[in-house]
Scaffold this motif. Structure first.
Motif, PDB file in Angstrom:
ATOM      1  N   ASP A   3      47.070  33.483 -36.548  1.00 24.24           N
ATOM      2  CA  ASP A   3      47.440  33.270 -35.147  1.00 24.24           C
ATOM      3  C   ASP A   3      46.225  32.898 -34.309  1.00 24.24           C
ATOM      4  O   ASP A   3      45.094  33.200 -34.670  1.00 24.24           O
ATOM      5  N   GLN A   4      46.506  32.307 -33.170  1.00 26.27           N
ATOM      6  CA  GLN A   4      45.459  31.998 -32.214  1.00 26.27           C
ATOM      7  C   GLN A   4      44.732  33.289 -31.818  1.00 26.27           C
ATOM      8  O   GLN A   4      45.374  34.304 -31.564  1.00 26.27           O
ATOM      9  N   GLY A   5      43.418  33.226 -31.796  1.00 27.64           N
ATOM     10  CA  GLY A   5      42.622  34.380 -31.380  1.00 27.64           C
ATOM     11  C   GLY A   5      42.380  35.399 -32.473  1.00 27.64           C
ATOM     12  O   GLY A   5      41.682  36.390 -32.263  1.00 27.64           O
ATOM     13  N   GLU A   6      42.947  35.157 -33.647  1.00 25.64           N
ATOM     14  CA  GLU A   6      42.770  36.113 -34.736  1.00 25.64           C
ATOM     15  C   GLU A   6      41.433  35.903 -35.439  1.00 25.64           C
ATOM     16  O   GLU A   6      40.948  34.780 -35.552  1.00 25.64           O
ATOM     17  N   VAL A   7      40.870  36.988 -35.918  1.00 25.23           N
ATOM     18  CA  VAL A   7      39.683  36.913 -36.772  1.00 25.23           C
ATOM     19  C   VAL A   7      40.092  37.387 -38.158  1.00 25.23           C
ATOM     20  O   VAL A   7      40.460  38.544 -38.347  1.00 25.23           O
ATOM     21  N   VAL A   8      40.076  36.454 -39.102  1.00 24.98           N
ATOM     22  CA  VAL A   8      40.474  36.770 -40.472  1.00 24.98           C
ATOM     23  C   VAL A   8      39.238  36.684 -41.355  1.00 24.98           C
ATOM     24  O   VAL A   8      38.544  35.670 -41.365  1.00 24.98           O
ATOM     25  N   VAL A   9      38.946  37.756 -42.054  1.00 21.52           N
ATOM     26  CA  VAL A   9      37.797  37.777 -42.954  1.00 21.52           C
ATOM     27  C   VAL A   9      38.301  37.674 -44.390  1.00 21.52           C
ATOM     28  O   VAL A   9      39.186  38.430 -44.800  1.00 21.52           O
ATOM     29  N   VAL A  10      37.744  36.691 -45.114  1.00 19.45           N
ATOM     30  CA  VAL A  10      38.160  36.452 -46.495  1.00 19.45           C
ATOM     31  C   VAL A  10      37.073  36.997 -47.422  1.00 19.45           C
ATOM     32  O   VAL A  10      35.906  36.608 -47.299  1.00 19.45           O
ATOM     33  N   ILE A  11      37.453  37.888 -48.297  1.00 21.81           N
ATOM     34  CA  ILE A  11      36.490  38.437 -49.246  1.00 21.81           C
ATOM     35  C   ILE A  11      37.021  38.287 -50.667  1.00 21.81           C
ATOM     36  O   ILE A  11      38.209  37.991 -50.872  1.00 21.81           O
ATOM     37  N   GLY A  12      36.147  38.494 -51.622  1.00 19.22           N
ATOM     38  CA  GLY A  12      36.545  38.387 -53.017  1.00 19.22           C
ATOM     39  C   GLY A  12      35.371  37.969 -53.869  1.00 19.22           C
ATOM     40  O   GLY A  12      34.358  37.496 -53.340  1.00 19.22           O
ATOM     41  N   PRO A  13      35.502  38.113 -55.178  1.00 19.31           N
ATOM     42  CA  PRO A  13      34.408  37.781 -56.076  1.00 19.31           C
ATOM     43  C   PRO A  13      34.037  36.298 -56.008  1.00 19.31           C
ATOM     44  O   PRO A  13      34.837  35.466 -55.588  1.00 19.31           O
ATOM     45  N   MET A  16      38.969  32.676 -35.715  1.00 20.81           N
ATOM     46  CA  MET A  16      37.894  32.581 -36.701  1.00 20.81           C
ATOM     47  C   MET A  16      38.389  32.919 -38.097  1.00 20.81           C
ATOM     48  O   MET A  16      39.125  33.885 -38.277  1.00 20.81           O
ATOM     49  N   VAL A  17      37.958  32.126 -39.080  1.00 15.90           N
ATOM     50  CA  VAL A  17      38.174  32.468 -40.482  1.00 15.90           C
ATOM     51  C   VAL A  17      36.784  32.571 -41.099  1.00 15.90           C
ATOM     52  O   VAL A  17      36.012  31.614 -41.070  1.00 15.90           O
ATOM     53  N   VAL A  18      36.471  33.736 -41.602  1.00 17.42           N
ATOM     54  CA  VAL A  18      35.104  34.043 -42.010  1.00 17.42           C
ATOM     55  C   VAL A  18      35.080  34.500 -43.462  1.00 17.42           C
ATOM     56  O   VAL A  18      35.683  35.512 -43.811  1.00 17.42           O
ATOM     57  N   VAL A  19      34.386  33.745 -44.299  1.00 13.22           N
ATOM     58  CA  VAL A  19      34.118  34.205 -45.667  1.00 13.22           C
ATOM     59  C   VAL A  19      32.779  34.925 -45.620  1.00 13.22           C
ATOM     60  O   VAL A  19      31.779  34.353 -45.178  1.00 13.22           O
ATOM     61  N   VAL A  58      35.091  43.856 -37.098  1.00 12.68           N
ATOM     62  CA  VAL A  58      35.519  42.704 -36.296  1.00 12.68           C
ATOM     63  C   VAL A  58      36.860  42.108 -36.742  1.00 12.68           C
ATOM     64  O   VAL A  58      37.604  41.568 -35.931  1.00 12.68           O
ATOM     65  N   ALA A  59      37.180  42.221 -38.027  1.00  6.77           N
ATOM     66  CA  ALA A  59      38.371  41.524 -38.528  1.00  6.77           C
ATOM     67  C   ALA A  59      39.661  42.105 -37.960  1.00  6.77           C
ATOM     68  O   ALA A  59      39.791  43.316 -37.814  1.00  6.77           O
ATOM     69  N   ASP A  60      40.585  41.227 -37.642  1.00  3.33           N
ATOM     70  CA  ASP A  60      41.956  41.669 -37.367  1.00  3.33           C
ATOM     71  C   ASP A  60      42.676  41.898 -38.686  1.00  3.33           C
ATOM     72  O   ASP A  60      43.478  42.799 -38.817  1.00  3.33           O
ATOM     73  N   ARG A  61      42.372  41.024 -39.656  1.00  5.57           N
ATOM     74  CA  ARG A  61      42.937  41.200 -40.994  1.00  5.57           C
ATOM     75  C   ARG A  61      41.905  40.812 -42.040  1.00  5.57           C
ATOM     76  O   ARG A  61      41.074  39.929 -41.817  1.00  5.57           O
ATOM     77  N   VAL A  62      41.999  41.460 -43.163  1.00  4.05           N
ATOM     78  CA  VAL A  62      41.154  41.129 -44.304  1.00  4.05           C
ATOM     79  C   VAL A  62      42.046  40.497 -45.373  1.00  4.05           C
ATOM     80  O   VAL A  62      43.138  40.998 -45.661  1.00  4.05           O
ATOM     81  N   VAL A  63      41.559  39.368 -45.914  1.00  2.00           N
ATOM     82  CA  VAL A  63      42.267  38.714 -47.013  1.00  2.00           C
ATOM     83  C   VAL A  63      41.408  38.889 -48.259  1.00  2.00           C
ATOM     84  O   VAL A  63      40.242  38.498 -48.272  1.00  2.00           O
ATOM     85  N   PHE A  64      41.973  39.496 -49.289  1.00  2.00           N
ATOM     86  CA  PHE A  64      41.228  39.671 -50.533  1.00  2.00           C
ATOM     87  C   PHE A  64      41.730  38.667 -51.555  1.00  2.00           C
ATOM     88  O   PHE A  64      42.919  38.628 -51.876  1.00  2.00           O
ATOM     89  N   MET A  65      40.786  37.823 -52.043  1.00  2.00           N
ATOM     90  CA  MET A  65      41.154  36.806 -53.043  1.00  2.00           C
ATOM     91  C   MET A  65      40.550  37.142 -54.394  1.00  2.00           C
ATOM     92  O   MET A  65      39.441  37.671 -54.478  1.00  2.00           O
TER      93      MET A  65
END
Ligand code: ADP
Ligand code: MG
Length: 240
Positions: free
Chosen positions: A25-35, A189-192, A202-209
């Motif tokens: 969504d607009q204004g969301e900060v999503v942090v992408v983590i994973g190996p 923001m989408v932040v790896v 800071v993240a609104d959500r964390v995405v684990f890949m």
């Protein structure tokens, strides 16, 4: 604002992204983590079409990123990207690094572009470095120039691909602080990153890949205290 639906991507035979489903969504900060090798950079690079998806639907502001009718330059104007290795033009002064795209791409006058550049240099705390060359700056300062350069295009979305991974430890904080400010101001923001502290705070959500798949999407509090997936648990045990 960004929507992945059943997105797959192959590099030749190699299946790098598998059935990606993600709505940002607009204004969301999503942090992408994973190996390493899990497809994080590829995921990010698909958003501004530095990489093309193989199948599925990927839209930014309802526009199909991979449609041949999509104005790719307009799409990229709206999406700033910051890389691990800054990618500044070494032969240009800091100020010229920042004014180049606004003048060339947006057609803004030199004086206005310089004003904007100084505004963002001030914002990232290095207005005194405007007339230096990148090589005369520390890594942290160069990365802040790269962020200012992205912001000078007034993008709607900022993508960060491991922006602090190439920095000496004492410079990581100054870059993360700039990113925190941006997040607070409502930038999408989408932040790896491997900075778990940043993700937590800071993240609104964390995405684990892992292995090209999104294994888990969760609120950071939930994810760090009680990851649902075994692979996420193992990953956190290694990095925390
Ligand atoms: P991450 O950022 O999570 O480390 P990447 O998205 O960079 O992962 O890469 C995922 C996988 O895709 C890796 O195995 C990598 O070797 C492979 N890969 C990345 N870019 C290319 C490319 N241009 N051609 C072929 N394989 C690639
Ligand atoms: Mg990567």
């Amino acid at each position: 604002m960004i929507s992945f639906q059943q997105v797959d991507k192959h590099y030749g035979e190699f299946h790098v992204l598998k059935n990606i489903e993600l709505e940002i969504d607009q204004g969301e900060v999503v942090v992408v983590i994973g190996p390493s090798g899990s497809g994080k950079s590829t995921l990010l690079r698909c958003i501004n079409r530095l990489e093309a998806i193989t199948s599925g639907s990927l839209t930014v502001n309802q526009v199909q990123v991979n449609d041949s009718k999509t104005d790719i330059n307009k799409l990229r104007r709206d999406i700033g990207m910051v890389f691990q290795h800054f990618n500044l033009y070494p032969h240009m002064k800091v100020i010229d690094n920042i004014t180049l795209a606004p003048m060339k791409v947006l057609g803004i006058s030199k004086s206005e572009a310089q004003q904007t550049a100084m505004y963002y240099l001030e914002k990232v705390g290095i207005e005194d470095k405007a007339d230096r060359f990148p090589s005369q700056l520390s890594g942290g300062q160069q990365q802040r120039v790269a962020i200012a350069r992205g912001l000078a295009m007034k993008p709607q979305i900022m993508l960060f691909d491991e922006p602090t991974s190439a920095l000496d430890p004492e410079m990581v904080g100054e870059v993360l602080d700039v990113m925190k400010t941006l997040a607070t101001e409502g930038m999408t923001m989408v932040v790896v990153t491997h900075e778990m502290g940043f993700a937590k705070e800071v993240a609104d959500r964390v995405v684990f890949m892992d292995k090209g798949e999104i294994q888990e999407v969760a609120h950071p509090h939930e994810f760090f205290s009680n990851p649902r997936e075994e692979r996420a648990r193992l990953f956190l045990n290694r990095v925390l």
